[in-house]
Design a protein around this motif. Structure first.
Motif, PDB file in Angstrom:
ATOM      1  N   LEU A 153       0.837  -1.242   0.029  1.00  0.00           N
ATOM      2  CA  LEU A 153       0.057  -0.061   0.100  1.00  0.00           C
ATOM      3  C   LEU A 153       0.826   1.407   0.179  1.00  0.00           C
ATOM      4  CD1 LEU A 153      -2.842   1.185   0.388  1.00  0.00           C
ATOM      5  CD2 LEU A 153      -2.785   1.010   2.700  1.00  0.00           C
ATOM      6  N   THR A 154       2.041   1.239   0.741  1.00  0.00           N
ATOM      7  CA  THR A 154       2.943   2.302   0.817  1.00  0.00           C
ATOM      8  C   THR A 154       3.568   2.687  -0.384  1.00  0.00           C
ATOM      9  OG1 THR A 154       3.123   2.003   3.236  1.00  0.00           O
ATOM     10  CG2 THR A 154       4.796   3.394   2.088  1.00  0.00           C
ATOM     11  N   ALA A 155       3.855   1.801  -1.121  1.00  0.00           N
ATOM     12  CA  ALA A 155       4.701   1.679  -2.639  1.00  0.00           C
ATOM     13  C   ALA A 155       3.603   2.281  -3.480  1.00  0.00           C
ATOM     14  CB  ALA A 155       4.971   0.496  -2.692  1.00  0.00           C
ATOM     15  N   GLU A 156       2.292   1.647  -3.403  1.00  0.00           N
ATOM     16  CA  GLU A 156       1.431   2.230  -4.513  1.00  0.00           C
ATOM     17  C   GLU A 156       1.068   3.724  -4.145  1.00  0.00           C
ATOM     18  OE1 GLU A 156      -1.430   2.245  -7.565  1.00  0.00           O
ATOM     19  OE2 GLU A 156       0.411   1.059  -6.982  1.00  0.00           O
ATOM     20  N   LEU A 157       0.813   4.244  -2.836  1.00  0.00           N
ATOM     21  CA  LEU A 157       0.727   5.773  -2.427  1.00  0.00           C
ATOM     22  C   LEU A 157       1.749   6.574  -2.907  1.00  0.00           C
ATOM     23  CD1 LEU A 157      -1.026   7.529  -1.148  1.00  0.00           C
ATOM     24  CD2 LEU A 157       0.262   7.132   1.101  1.00  0.00           C
ATOM     25  N   LEU A 158       3.304   6.051  -2.689  1.00  0.00           N
ATOM     26  CA  LEU A 158       4.358   6.777  -3.461  1.00  0.00           C
ATOM     27  C   LEU A 158       4.287   6.914  -4.741  1.00  0.00           C
ATOM     28  CD1 LEU A 158       7.146   5.609  -0.890  1.00  0.00           C
ATOM     29  CD2 LEU A 158       6.232   8.030  -1.053  1.00  0.00           C
ATOM     30  N   ARG A 159       4.031   5.797  -5.465  1.00  0.00           N
ATOM     31  CA  ARG A 159       3.820   5.651  -6.826  1.00  0.00           C
ATOM     32  C   ARG A 159       2.919   6.817  -7.239  1.00  0.00           C
ATOM     33  NH1 ARG A 159       1.272   4.368 -11.154  1.00  0.00           N
ATOM     34  NH2 ARG A 159      -0.611   3.583  -9.932  1.00  0.00           N
ATOM     35  N   ILE A 160       1.743   6.895  -6.848  1.00  0.00           N
ATOM     36  CA  ILE A 160       0.680   7.579  -7.200  1.00  0.00           C
ATOM     37  C   ILE A 160       0.931   9.203  -6.915  1.00  0.00           C
ATOM     38  CG2 ILE A 160      -1.553   8.395  -6.611  1.00  0.00           C
ATOM     39  CD1 ILE A 160      -2.243   5.618  -6.171  1.00  0.00           C
TER      40      ILE A 160
END
Length: 79
Positions: free
Chosen positions: A35-42
């Motif tokens: 989830l953190t990786a996806e948030l940072l990507r966005i």
């Protein structure tokens, strides 16, 4: 960008996140890392898009740090 494999590696996040924990025993689950990786990507993609829009508004051919600095305050408020 979706499906291209671009993003933050879970190994990197699992090393970086504990640096900011007060309790050294705090653990991060695999789901939280994902989830953190996806948030940072966005966040990064949104920063790039806003930087491009700012550069276009200024009639500049290339996005520079100046454009990102201009959009960063609102971006941080949105996130």
């Amino acid at each position: 960008m979706e499906g291209s494999g671009a993003g933050f590696r879970k190994e990197l996040l699992s090393k970086l996140l504990p640096l900011h924990f007060r309790d050294h025993r705090t653990r991060v689950s695999a789901d939280a890392l994902q989830l953190t990786a996806e948030l940072l990507r966005i966040f990064v993609v949104e920063a790039a898009v806003r930087g491009v829009r700012q550069a276009q508004a200024e009639d500049v051919a290339q996005v520079d740090v100046e454009q990102l600095e201009k959009v960063l305050p609102q971006l941080l408020l949105d996130f």
